[in-house]
Design an enzyme around this catalytic site. Structure first.
Site, short mmCIF file in Angstrom:
data_model
loop_
_atom_site.label_atom_id
_atom_site.label_comp_id
_atom_site.label_asym_id
_atom_site.label_seq_id
_atom_site.Cartn_x
_atom_site.Cartn_y
_atom_site.Cartn_z
N HIS A 202 0.79 -1.24 0.00
CA HIS A 202 0.00 0.00 0.00
C HIS A 202 0.82 1.28 0.00
O HIS A 202 0.27 2.37 -0.05
CB HIS A 202 -0.95 0.02 1.20
CG HIS A 202 -0.25 0.31 2.51
ND1 HIS A 202 0.48 -0.62 3.18
CD2 HIS A 202 -0.17 1.45 3.23
CE1 HIS A 202 0.98 -0.07 4.28
NE2 HIS A 202 0.60 1.18 4.33
C1 UD1 Z 1 -1.81 5.77 6.24
C2 UD1 Z 1 -0.45 6.12 6.82
C3 UD1 Z 1 0.52 4.97 6.61
C4 UD1 Z 1 -0.03 3.66 7.12
C5 UD1 Z 1 -1.40 3.43 6.50
C6 UD1 Z 1 -2.01 2.16 7.05
C7 UD1 Z 1 0.14 8.49 6.74
C8 UD1 Z 1 1.01 9.48 6.09
N1 UD1 Z 1 0.12 7.28 6.19
O1 UD1 Z 1 -1.65 5.65 4.85
O2 UD1 Z 1 1.71 5.25 7.32
O3 UD1 Z 1 0.84 2.62 6.78
O4 UD1 Z 1 -2.26 4.55 6.81
O5 UD1 Z 1 -3.23 1.88 6.48
O6 UD1 Z 1 -0.48 8.79 7.73
N2 UD1 Z 1 -9.24 5.53 2.53
C9 UD1 Z 1 -10.45 4.88 2.55
N3 UD1 Z 1 -10.97 4.57 3.78
C10 UD1 Z 1 -10.36 4.88 4.94
C11 UD1 Z 1 -9.15 5.56 4.89
C12 UD1 Z 1 -8.58 5.87 3.69
O7 UD1 Z 1 -11.02 4.58 1.52
O8 UD1 Z 1 -10.91 4.58 6.00
C13 UD1 Z 1 -8.64 5.84 1.21
C14 UD1 Z 1 -8.85 7.26 0.77
O9 UD1 Z 1 -9.04 7.25 -0.61
C15 UD1 Z 1 -7.55 7.93 1.06
C16 UD1 Z 1 -6.54 6.80 0.88
O10 UD1 Z 1 -7.24 5.62 1.29
O11 UD1 Z 1 -7.32 9.02 0.25
C17 UD1 Z 1 -5.30 6.94 1.69
O12 UD1 Z 1 -5.58 7.16 3.06
P1 UD1 Z 1 -4.56 8.01 3.97
O13 UD1 Z 1 -5.03 8.04 5.37
O14 UD1 Z 1 -4.31 9.34 3.31
O15 UD1 Z 1 -3.19 7.23 3.86
P2 UD1 Z 1 -2.89 5.69 3.88
O16 UD1 Z 1 -2.40 5.31 2.55
O17 UD1 Z 1 -4.04 4.93 4.45
#
Ligand code: UD1
Length: 372
Positions: A202
């Site tokens: 991821h």
């Molecule tokens: C975040 C953390 C990463 C961790 C990961 C675990 C940061 C910088 N990154 O990355 O260190 O390894 O979480 O999962 O904090 N989304 C959903 N549902 C959710 C949450 C997110 O669909 O409940 C989607 C959204 O499109 C979002 C994308 O996932 O834009 C990324 O989510 P984000 O929290 O920005 O970063 P992660 O890649 O999850």
């Protein structure tokens, strides 16, 4: 009697829950502390958040900031603004943050600017790769934290080198492993499962660009020639996969397939903790770019191939069952061939990854806030 010490703990994204749950459990047992819990809402889907709160028997958060997704700046800023209001209402004696996600950084910064001391769980880890958003979050959080709890020796060493005073740093072990130990009984006895590989990918560096994601898929295809691959996806990865040309070996499924076939890559949604734990424990090998999974496989003694060129968790390579393989398909293939023939390095569990790290955290807090 002195009033209880108000401890405001923060969770926000999936990896925070396993690291914080054991600490919250200890705090709830200690009458000298009054725990308050904030959920920033960085992760909000039930599969990324709610299910873990339930499985890990975490208390209902006292405050939900509901920040949701956004750019790094927008997400960080929104957490800071909303967390500042919570701090003004709660007036905590201490703010506890864990790990390296944006919520960790945002709440640590907010607290120190209000002159509230910060404790950081999982301090000192360094990949020395500043292109990783988490590396920036680690460096900044550690630079403002007052109490730094380290999971492995490298963390303590890195902090020393950065000039953090020795009395601020406490090597307590790994609270995320406390959660694994606690849930071990819930997974029940393992089956004689047919061999399979488990994959999770991821990181933005591996999935955001089509070219890198193509290399990841090439690797999983090569792996699937040896054993079926169960690819547990993250919303970020699922979104990116929809933008690249589909591959005939990919099969979408809602849960672990009963009879997985060689030559196939099964795309699974994000899974609950115990289901994932069981899949990891039974797999022949794990391919991952996650930090937490590198540690969990080391604890379980399951061979782990990390699809990165560096790790902030070197003990998993030096002592544990992990090896860094980057996105080198030939190398992955040859390492998996060794694994299926039963050849892999002898691995050990790093010191203090024993299920009691949160108790050590509490002992430090007691000594500091209630020394009698
Ligand atoms: C975040 C953390 C990463 C961790 C990961 C675990 C940061 C910088 N990154 O990355 O260190 O390894 O979480 O999962 O904090 N989304 C959903 N549902 C959710 C949450 C997110 O669909 O409940 C989607 C959204 O499109 C979002 C994308 O996932 O834009 C990324 O989510 P984000 O929290 O920005 O970063 P992660 O890649 O999850």
């Amino acid at each position: 009697m002195a009033p209880p010490v108000v401890v405001l703990s923060v969770v926000g994204a999936r990896p925070n829950f396993m690291k914080m749950a054991p600490v919250l459990r200890q705090l709830a047992l200690a009458p000298e502390f009054r725990p308050v819990l904030v959920h920033t809402g960085q992760h909000y889907d039930d599969a990324m958040s709610g299910v873990f709160l339930r499985e890990l028997a975490m208390p209902e958060p006292d405050f939900r900031l509901e920040v949701g997704s956004g750019t790094h700046a927008a997400q960080t800023a929104t957490v800071m603004q909303r967390f500042e209001d919570v701090c003004a209402r709660v007036r905590p004696d201490l703010v506890v943050v864990a790990g390296d996600v944006n919520s960790t950084l945002a709440c640590a910064l907010t607290a120190v600017k209000l002159e509230i001391p910060v404790a950081h769980i999982e301090a000192g880890l360094r990949s020395f790769d500043r292109s990783m958003p988490e590396e920036i979050n680690r460096i900044v959080t550690d630079s403002v934290a007052h109490l730094l709890f380290t999971t492995e020796e490298s963390g303590t060493r890195n902090l020393q080198r950065e000039g953090v005073a020795a009395e601020q740093v406490h090597f307590v072990g790994n609270t995320m492993i406390d959660s694994l130990v606690l849930c071990r009984d819930a997974i029940g006895p393992l089956d004689e499962a047919a061999p399979y590989f488990l994959a999770t990918v991821h990181r933005p560096a591996n999935v955001d660009e089509a070219e890198q994601l193509g290399l990841v898929l090439d690797i999983l295809e090569a792996a699937s020639e040896l054993a079926p691959v169960l690819f547990v996806t993250h919303p970020r990865t699922l979104g990116r996969l929809q933008r690249v040309a589909t591959r005939p070996r990919l099969v979408e499924t809602d849960g672990p397939p009963a009879d997985p076939e060689r030559g196939r890559i099964y795309l699974l949604p994000p899974l609950p903790y115990v289901v994932f734990f069981r899949l990891m424990a039974q797999s022949s090998a794990v391919l991952t770019d996650s930090g937490g999974v590198q540690e969990e496989t080391t604890f379980l003694g399951v061979p782990c191939l990390t699809l990165r060129d560096n790790t902030e968790r070197p003990s998993t390579v030096q002592l544990g069952s992990n090896e860094l393989v980057g996105l080198d398909r030939a190398r992955v293939r040859s390492r998996l061939e060794s694994i299926v023939c039963g050849r892999w390095k002898a691995a050990a569990v790093p010191p203090l990854w024993d299920g009691h790290a949160a108790e050590r955290v509490l002992a430090v807090l007691r000594a500091r806030y209630r020394p009698d």
